[in-house]
Design a protein around this motif. Structure first.
Motif, short mmCIF file in Angstrom:
data_model
loop_
_atom_site.label_atom_id
_atom_site.label_comp_id
_atom_site.label_asym_id
_atom_site.label_seq_id
_atom_site.Cartn_x
_atom_site.Cartn_y
_atom_site.Cartn_z
N SER A 221 -47.75 -21.27 48.80
CA SER A 221 -47.12 -20.22 49.63
C SER A 221 -48.14 -19.21 50.15
O SER A 221 -47.91 -18.00 50.08
CB SER A 221 -46.02 -19.49 48.85
N GLN A 226 -41.83 -20.97 52.27
CA GLN A 226 -40.67 -21.40 53.05
C GLN A 226 -39.41 -20.82 52.41
O GLN A 226 -39.44 -20.34 51.29
CB GLN A 226 -40.61 -22.93 53.05
N LYS A 272 -48.53 -26.08 53.87
CA LYS A 272 -47.84 -27.18 54.54
C LYS A 272 -47.77 -26.84 56.02
O LYS A 272 -47.36 -25.74 56.38
CB LYS A 272 -46.42 -27.34 53.96
N SER A 273 -48.24 -27.73 56.87
CA SER A 273 -47.87 -27.64 58.28
C SER A 273 -47.75 -29.04 58.82
O SER A 273 -48.63 -29.88 58.60
CB SER A 273 -48.87 -26.84 59.11
N TYR A 274 -46.65 -29.29 59.50
CA TYR A 274 -46.45 -30.61 60.10
C TYR A 274 -46.65 -30.48 61.62
O TYR A 274 -46.12 -31.26 62.39
CB TYR A 274 -45.05 -31.15 59.75
N ARG A 278 -51.00 -25.88 64.51
CA ARG A 278 -51.09 -24.93 63.38
C ARG A 278 -52.06 -25.44 62.32
O ARG A 278 -52.78 -24.67 61.69
CB ARG A 278 -49.71 -24.66 62.80
N GLN A 281 -55.39 -24.49 63.61
CA GLN A 281 -55.53 -23.03 63.50
C GLN A 281 -55.86 -22.62 62.07
O GLN A 281 -56.70 -21.76 61.82
CB GLN A 281 -54.19 -22.41 63.94
N ASN A 282 -55.20 -23.28 61.11
CA ASN A 282 -55.37 -22.91 59.71
C ASN A 282 -56.79 -23.21 59.21
O ASN A 282 -57.25 -22.60 58.24
CB ASN A 282 -54.33 -23.61 58.83
P1 A2P Z 1 -44.76 -25.89 60.07
O1 A2P Z 1 -44.79 -27.14 59.25
O2 A2P Z 1 -43.71 -25.93 61.13
O3 A2P Z 1 -46.12 -25.50 60.61
P2 A2P Z 1 -45.75 -23.54 52.51
O4 A2P Z 1 -45.81 -22.11 52.10
O5 A2P Z 1 -44.79 -24.32 51.68
O6 A2P Z 1 -47.10 -24.14 52.57
O7 A2P Z 1 -45.15 -23.58 53.98
C1 A2P Z 1 -45.82 -22.98 55.05
C2 A2P Z 1 -44.82 -22.71 56.17
O8 A2P Z 1 -45.49 -21.99 57.21
C3 A2P Z 1 -44.26 -23.96 56.80
O9 A2P Z 1 -42.92 -23.69 57.11
C4 A2P Z 1 -45.09 -24.15 58.07
O10 A2P Z 1 -44.27 -24.69 59.10
C5 A2P Z 1 -45.49 -22.74 58.42
N1 A2P Z 1 -46.86 -22.63 58.95
C6 A2P Z 1 -47.95 -23.37 58.62
N2 A2P Z 1 -49.04 -22.93 59.28
C7 A2P Z 1 -48.63 -21.88 60.03
C8 A2P Z 1 -49.27 -21.00 60.94
N3 A2P Z 1 -50.56 -21.11 61.21
N4 A2P Z 1 -48.52 -20.03 61.53
C9 A2P Z 1 -47.20 -19.91 61.28
N5 A2P Z 1 -46.52 -20.71 60.44
C10 A2P Z 1 -47.22 -21.68 59.82
#
Ligand code: A2P
Length: 332
Positions: A221, A226, A272-274, A278, A281-282
């Motif tokens: 997280s 989420q 997690k990002s699918y 993003r 970006q991460n």
């Molecule tokens: P998405 O898969 O649509 O990118 P977790 O805390 O379980 O790792 O989940 C991270 C959450 O933040 C997911 O819902 C993901 O959705 C979203 N997320 C991941 N990267 C980004 C980002 N760079 N900016 C905004 N939301 C993000």
């Protein structure tokens, strides 16, 4: 290891102090999804993550993502994105229903069958919570909680490493009290503790303890998490005004500010990002730094924990053989 020039080469690595794992890439993709996703979607997301440079993959028996993660790695090798499975660091986790000494090695073997791998790089006890053996249900019935045999389960985790089925072993969602109980009996100390950690839940006490004991901290997280309970409770990271201001000033996104801050604390994050954009970006957090002023502001962010052991259980029923206080996770 990543070949020079690839995006993966820009990701620093961390040497774990215990176990035999290869150095761990400092950032990971997570595969726990709060809303149902198809097998194909998970597989494609993991493939996209490998393509953009992720070499650290997080799964768990609980997530139902082990099979698609394994298929994505095999496909990545087939497509030449990876030379071999050895190029990725794979973590999986023992669920609460599997936290019984005689079920640990068989559960890891099941995980490996799903992953189609000979070993995981890291195997974690998912929670300091034990439930009656049986199928994984979420949320679980409160009556299914049973006392946790920390010593017996940890001995079996050590056996996993001795057998070579896991290169390193560790825990998740453990407080300093839980870690004390493991360290009191361990011949192999946990290499990792994976916990909720972000600018809105900084875990200072736990981090200091883990540094002292040589236990590496991984953050789940990292963006505030989420909405697991479906209650729409706010997100202390993506909704933070402090982080929004820093992000605007630095020309970054809030997510990048949070991920950079976590990385600067010596903590490995899992997000997690699918979504491919993003995901990219991460990863763009290694060629800039927060300023001292940014860090001071982040230190002032109000602290609030979102994930608790109680969330694993239905609101109905009652605990019959274990107190929630034995397993709950509140520290700071
Ligand atoms: P998405 O898969 O649509 O990118 P977790 O805390 O379980 O790792 O989940 C991270 C959450 O933040 C997911 O819902 C993901 O959705 C979203 N997320 C991941 N990267 C980004 C980002 N760079 N900016 C905004 N939301 C993000």
């Amino acid at each position: 290891m990543a070949s020079g020039g690839s995006p993966a080469a820009a990701v620093p690595e961390v040497a774990l102090q215990f176990g035999n794992a290869r150095p761990m890439p400092a950032v990971a993709i997570g595969t726990a999804a709060s809303t149902p996703v198809t097998h194909e979607a998970t597989k494609n997301a993991v493939l996209a993550a490998i393509e953009v440079g992720f070499r650290n993959l997080d799964t768990a028996s609980m997530y139902g993502s082990e099979r698609p993660v394994g298929e994505a790695v095999a496909e990545a090798v087939k497509r030449g994105l990876l030379d071999s499975r050895e190029e990725v660091f794979v973590t999986s986790k023992l669920w609460c229903t599997q936290c019984h000494p005689d079920l640990v090695v068989p559960s890891l073997r099941e995980t490996l069958e799903k992953l189609q791998m000979e070993y995981v790089d890291l195997y974690l006890i998912h929670w300091p919570v034990c439930m009656k053996p049986g199928p994984i249900t979420f949320p679980a019935k409160k009556e299914d909680a049973v006392p946790f045999d920390f010593e017996g389960v940890w001995r079996a985790m050590e056996e996993c490493q001795r057998l070579g089925l896991a290169k390193a072993i560790g825990v998740s969602n453990f407080t300093t009290n839980h870690l004390d109980r493991i360290l009191a009996v361990a011949t192999i100390p946990p290499a990792v503790n994976q916990v909720e950690l972000n600018p809105a839940w900084q875990q200072r006490t736990l981090r200091a303890y883990c540094v002292d004991k040589g236990i590496h901290v991984m953050a789940y997280s990292p963006l505030g998490g989420q909405d697991w309970s479906g209650t729409g409770k706010g997100n202390g990271v993506l909704g933070s005004q402090v982080l929004a201001e820093i992000a605007q000033r630095r020309g970054k996104t809030i997510a990048q500010v949070s991920l950079r801050w976590i990385y600067e604390q010596g903590v490995t994050w899992i997000v997690k990002s699918y979504n491919k954009e993003r995901l990219k970006q991460n990863l763009e957090i290694f060629d800039w730094e927060l300023t001292e002023e940014d860090r001071l502001k982040i230190n002032q962010i109000p602290q609030k924990k979102y994930v608790t052991a109680a969330d694993l259980f239905s609101t109905e029923g009652e605990f019959t053989s274990v107190a929630l206080a034995d397993m709950d996770i509140v520290e700071e």
